[in-house]
Scaffold this active site. Structure first.
Site, PDB file in Angstrom:
ATOM      1  N   ILE A 185     -44.264 -39.981 -25.423  1.00  0.00           N
ATOM      2  CA  ILE A 185     -43.752 -39.180 -26.167  1.00  0.00           C
ATOM      3  C   ILE A 185     -43.944 -38.809 -27.458  1.00  0.00           C
ATOM      4  CG2 ILE A 185     -40.978 -40.339 -27.593  1.00  0.00           C
ATOM      5  CD1 ILE A 185     -41.053 -42.574 -25.351  1.00  0.00           C
ATOM      6  N   PRO A 186     -43.953 -37.589 -27.632  1.00  0.00           N
ATOM      7  CA  PRO A 186     -44.683 -37.143 -28.703  1.00  0.00           C
ATOM      8  C   PRO A 186     -44.029 -36.644 -29.986  1.00  0.00           C
ATOM      9  CG  PRO A 186     -44.144 -35.576 -26.788  1.00  0.00           C
ATOM     10  CD  PRO A 186     -43.039 -36.867 -26.745  1.00  0.00           C
ATOM     11  N   CYS A 187     -44.392 -37.570 -30.542  1.00  0.00           N
ATOM     12  CA  CYS A 187     -43.439 -37.274 -32.215  1.00  0.00           C
ATOM     13  C   CYS A 187     -44.593 -37.492 -32.878  1.00  0.00           C
ATOM     14  CB  CYS A 187     -43.669 -39.338 -32.444  1.00  0.00           C
ATOM     15  SG  CYS A 187     -44.980 -40.522 -32.440  1.00  0.00           S
ATOM     16  N   HIS A 188     -46.014 -37.065 -32.554  1.00  0.00           N
ATOM     17  CA  HIS A 188     -47.033 -36.832 -33.201  1.00  0.00           C
ATOM     18  C   HIS A 188     -46.693 -34.426 -33.855  1.00  0.00           C
ATOM     19  CE1 HIS A 188     -48.321 -35.560 -29.621  1.00  0.00           C
ATOM     20  NE2 HIS A 188     -49.131 -34.320 -29.763  1.00  0.00           N
ATOM     21  N   ARG A 189     -45.460 -34.072 -32.651  1.00  0.00           N
ATOM     22  CA  ARG A 189     -45.243 -33.107 -32.970  1.00  0.00           C
ATOM     23  C   ARG A 189     -43.666 -33.126 -33.934  1.00  0.00           C
ATOM     24  NH1 ARG A 189     -44.486 -32.630 -26.119  1.00  0.00           N
ATOM     25  NH2 ARG A 189     -46.855 -32.593 -25.989  1.00  0.00           N
TER      26      ARG A 189
END
EC number: 2.1.1.63
Length: 165
Positions: free
Chosen positions: A125-129
């Site tokens: 779940i790409p919260c780094h984006r």
């Protein structure tokens, strides 16, 4: 109570600790340990083995989307935010405001930031984006150095280049 299993993945930017049940991944965090502690065992569920494989492909630049089942627990609003994150294309970024708009409440920028910080399944779940509206990197539980590496990795893979770890 559902039995939880753990396995570690030695990524180029640190040990990734994966926790899951027989059916789904429930958390994926960067550990501050130097070495993996939790190896695959005879009773390790297939879903954790699949997650290891998908992470390996991701870090090798061979995977841009994850298909392993995940189970997140949170408020209805948090669930909406987490569901919107995979819609950010691989190798691209979005602001907290972009996500607030995507979940139907453009005034909820701070609440989106708060929900983003509570995501227990990083990378998948790409919260780094998520970046600030000024284009700058903002907080990341796994460290800003790792966030920057992940974004550069995705951008270089998307552009057909390799990244040095």
């Amino acid at each position: 109570m559902t039995e939880l299993h753990q396995v570690d993945y030695p990524s180029p930017i640190g040990v990734v600790e994966i926790t899951g049940t027989e059916q789904a991944i429930v958390s994926l965090y960067f550990s501050e340990r130097e070495q993996p502690l939790h190896a695959v065992q005879p009773d390790t569920p297939q879903v954790l083995k699949e997650c290891l494989q998908q992470l390996d492909e991701y870090f090798k630049g061979q995977r841009t989307e994850f298909t392993v089942p995940c189970l997140s627990s949170g408020t209805e609003f948090q669930q909406k935010v987490w569901a919107a994150l995979p819609d950010i294309p691989y190798g691209e970024t979005a602001s907290y405001r972009d996500i607030a708009t995507a979940v139907g409440n453009e005034k909820s920028v701070r609440a989106v930031g708060n929900a983003n910080s509570k995501n227990k399944i990083s990378i998948i779940i790409p919260c780094h984006r998520i970046i600030g509206s000024n284009g700058k990197l903002t907080g990341y539980a796994g460290s800003l150095t790792r966030k920057e590496w992940l974004l550069k990795h995705e951008q270089s893979v998307r552009n057909g280049q390799s990244i040095e770890s």
